[in-house]
Enzyme design. Structure first.
Site, PDB file in Angstrom:
ATOM      1  N   TYR A 145      34.668  -3.807   4.709  1.00 47.69           N
ATOM      2  CA  TYR A 145      34.295  -5.256   5.345  1.00 47.69           C
ATOM      3  C   TYR A 145      34.243  -6.094   3.874  1.00 47.69           C
ATOM      4  O   TYR A 145      33.474  -5.435   3.129  1.00 47.69           O
ATOM      5  CB  TYR A 145      32.766  -5.237   6.210  1.00 47.69           C
ATOM      6  CG  TYR A 145      32.355  -6.397   6.365  1.00 47.69           C
ATOM      7  CD1 TYR A 145      32.860  -7.407   7.316  1.00 47.69           C
ATOM      8  CD2 TYR A 145      30.874  -6.686   5.828  1.00 47.69           C
ATOM      9  CE1 TYR A 145      32.279  -8.541   7.653  1.00 47.69           C
ATOM     10  CE2 TYR A 145      30.472  -7.974   6.206  1.00 47.69           C
ATOM     11  CZ  TYR A 145      30.930  -8.879   7.160  1.00 47.69           C
ATOM     12  OH  TYR A 145      30.467 -10.106   7.453  1.00 47.69           O
ATOM     13  N   ASP A 240      35.367  -5.094  -4.526  1.00 43.38           N
ATOM     14  CA  ASP A 240      34.319  -5.685  -3.782  1.00 43.38           C
ATOM     15  C   ASP A 240      33.146  -4.604  -4.066  1.00 43.38           C
ATOM     16  O   ASP A 240      32.992  -3.487  -3.049  1.00 43.38           O
ATOM     17  CB  ASP A 240      34.682  -5.707  -2.267  1.00 43.38           C
ATOM     18  CG  ASP A 240      33.435  -6.247  -1.709  1.00 43.38           C
ATOM     19  OD1 ASP A 240      32.312  -6.705  -1.974  1.00 43.38           O
ATOM     20  OD2 ASP A 240      33.442  -6.749  -0.318  1.00 43.38           O
ATOM     21  N   LYS A 268      24.129  -8.783  -2.762  1.00 40.31           N
ATOM     22  CA  LYS A 268      22.826  -7.892  -2.482  1.00 40.31           C
ATOM     23  C   LYS A 268      21.994  -7.556  -3.908  1.00 40.31           C
ATOM     24  O   LYS A 268      21.229  -8.462  -4.013  1.00 40.31           O
ATOM     25  CB  LYS A 268      23.382  -6.624  -1.931  1.00 40.31           C
ATOM     26  CG  LYS A 268      24.254  -7.018  -0.397  1.00 40.31           C
ATOM     27  CD  LYS A 268      24.624  -5.878   0.351  1.00 40.31           C
ATOM     28  CE  LYS A 268      25.289  -6.544   1.599  1.00 40.31           C
ATOM     29  NZ  LYS A 268      26.550  -6.119   2.044  1.00 40.31           N
TER      30      LYS A 268
HETATM   31  C1  LIG Z   1      27.433  -7.144   2.683  1.00 40.60           C
HETATM   32  C2  LIG Z   1      28.947  -7.244   2.152  1.00 40.60           C
HETATM   33  C3  LIG Z   1      29.659  -8.439   1.961  1.00 40.60           C
HETATM   34  C4  LIG Z   1      29.235  -9.634   2.678  1.00 40.60           C
HETATM   35  O1  LIG Z   1      28.170  -9.969   2.038  1.00 40.60           O
HETATM   36  P1  LIG Z   1      27.137 -11.428   2.897  1.00 40.60           P
HETATM   37  O2  LIG Z   1      26.319 -11.817   1.507  1.00 40.60           O
HETATM   38  O3  LIG Z   1      26.655 -10.654   3.877  1.00 40.60           O
HETATM   39  O4  LIG Z   1      28.124 -12.468   3.084  1.00 40.60           O
HETATM   40  C5  LIG Z   1      30.853  -8.247   1.465  1.00 40.60           C
HETATM   41  N1  LIG Z   1      31.250  -7.133   1.165  1.00 40.60           N
HETATM   42  C6  LIG Z   1      30.831  -5.920   1.152  1.00 40.60           C
HETATM   43  C7  LIG Z   1      31.223  -4.615   0.491  1.00 40.60           C
HETATM   44  C8  LIG Z   1      29.597  -5.955   1.796  1.00 40.60           C
HETATM   45  O5  LIG Z   1      28.841  -4.791   1.830  1.00 40.60           O
END
Ligand SMILES: *Cc1c(COP(=O)(O)O)cnc(C)c1O
Length: 430
Positions: A145, A240, A268
């Site tokens: 994701y 990511d 995060k």
């Molecule tokens: C949480 C997450 C996202 C999205 O981040 P948001 O701040 O919710 O838009 C993208 N990539 C990874 C791997 C994530 O865990």
């Protein structure tokens, strides 16, 4: 029995105003067939709902709160910062301080840009990759994701080189048409794809430790293969690390596995619980970003002083005390080994997967290496386990497909209590 009367009332009212009563779908508890507690406050490793229930929190706002909730130093920094105004839309010293701090943890971030969410970071990184390479196609992996932007919201199809089919109504077919999805941890498949059409691919985007199908580490050779084929074909490799940055290790998955990506996305933890994320990497690539270069990217609240303050304070604590990572990881390891041991002792087939301080307890016999493995977990067993834990004060992520997290505030006593509840829950499942 857990009393959630106030939460149930609050949820009914929230549903009148917000779709499903929430501002992000997983919070609705649909995947576990119940209703969420509404949260009143949090402190350290605890979270408290509006009915007065207390839980040991392993969600930690979906990862950010590695120092625990309401860390005194972060709170003090924020209180001071607010008095100086909450947003200027102009450059501040703070932004450079934060950039330097991030670079100290991840030297591959030669140049970077702050944004407001992980979604924005990955979306922008892809635009830069496409602008830099002059190519349109991107590769993502099934079960990874990367936020909810159009070209990344693509059906997790099985099979090789499935061409993008939008995962959601409202995403035009065209927006997903240039997204190729591949199975995670399958080096051979990715080599085949690059042999055929590597020269048309702008970038491969990957969670170097997958966290959004549950915690799935890369198998040996997978990330190396991605690095090799992208380099060979002039495509960019985007890590990511929105979730696994500062979780897999202090320097993220890239440090842990020794792979240098071209671009990295962080979120995060980097914002210390405020809306903040980052993308960055190779200087020649990032120099394409406006106003230094032609690839447009902007944000009214980007680099916001309050978000910068929370991020800076969090990263400063982490930098000053390197034992934090060791301690959090040790606590996570102890918890995970305990969960696996207790599951086995009760005769419940479970696999606990962990990297650093992120983990998932899979109701699955044997390792989970990709989305296909994750999707055959025993969801009913997960639900039973989840609800028993919630009722007994242990707050796990309400889905089998999520990672859980540990903070530096989770002490041996809390881990012990968590394991005691787990043991009872496993016995229910015998
Ligand atoms: C949480 C997450 C996202 C999205 O981040 P948001 O701040 O919710 O838009 C993208 N990539 C990874 C791997 C994530 O865990």
């Amino acid at each position: 029995m857990l009393n959630l009367d106030k939460s149930h009332k609050a949820f009914a009212e929230a549903k009148l105003y917000m779709p499903g009563g929430v501002n992000s779908p997983v919070r609705s508890y649909r995947s576990v067939g119940s209703e969420p507690p509404f949260i009143a406050s949090a402190s350290g490793d605890r979270i408290y709902d509006i009915d007065g229930n207390e839980y040991i929190d392993y969600v930690l706002s979906w990862g950010p709160m590695i120092l625990g909730h309401a860390n005194a130093e972060v709170v003090a920094a924020l209180q001071e910062a607010v008095l100086r105004g909450t947003s200027y839309g102009a450059p501040t010293l703070l932004e450079t301080e934060v950039a330097k701090k991030i670079q100290a943890f991840m030297p591959t971030m030669e140049m970077l840009r702050m944004v407001n969410s992980g979604t924005e970071a990955t979306m922008s990184a892809l635009r830069v990759a496409r602008g830099f390479t002059g190519r349109d196609k991107i590769v993502k992996f099934v079960g990874c994701y990367h936020g909810h932007s159009d070209s990344l919201l693509v059906k997790a199809g099985s099979g090789l080189a499935t061409f993008g089919v939008p995962d959601s109504p409202g995403v035009p077919a065209g927006a997903a048409a240039d997204t190729i999805t591949m199975p995670y941890n399958d080096s051979q498949a990715i080599r085949g794809l690059f042999d055929e059409q590597g020269d048309t691919i702008a970038a491969v985007i990957v969670e170097p430790v997958a966290g959004n199908m549950g915690c799935v580490p890369p198998v040996p050779g997978f990330l190396e293969t991605l690095r090799e084929v992208t380099e060979e074909h002039g495509a960019l490799l985007i890590f990511d690390e929105v979730m696994c940055g500062f979780r897999a290790s202090a320097g993220g998955a890239q440090k842990l596995y020794g792979i240098i990506p071209d671009l990295t996305c962080l979120g995060k933890i980097v914002g210390g619980g405020m809306p903040m994320a980052v993308f960055g990497g190779r200087k020649d690539v990032m120099s394409c970003v406006a106003p230094a270069g032609p690839v447009y990217q902007a944000g009214t609240l980007s680099g916001n002083p309050i978000a910068m303050t929370a991020g800076l304070a969090t990263l400063s604590v982490l930098q000053r005390d390197p034992t934090i990572f060791r301690r959090v990881e040790a606590a996570t390891k102890e918890l995970c080994e305990g969960l696996e041991r207790l599951g086995e002792a009760a005769g419940v087939p479970v696999t606990v997967q962990r990297v650093g301080s992120m983990f998932t307890l899979f109701f699955h016999d044997g390792p989970v290496c990709n989305f296909d493995d994750a999707s055959v977990c025993d969801m009913e067993a997960f639900k039973t386990f989840f609800h028993y834990n919630l009722e007994h004060g242990i707050y796990y992520a309400p889905s089998q497909y999520e990672s859980n997290f540990v903070s530096v505030m989770h002490n041996p006593k809390e881990i012990e209590k968590t394991l005691a509840v787990a043991e009872e829950a496993f016995h229910l499942l015998k």
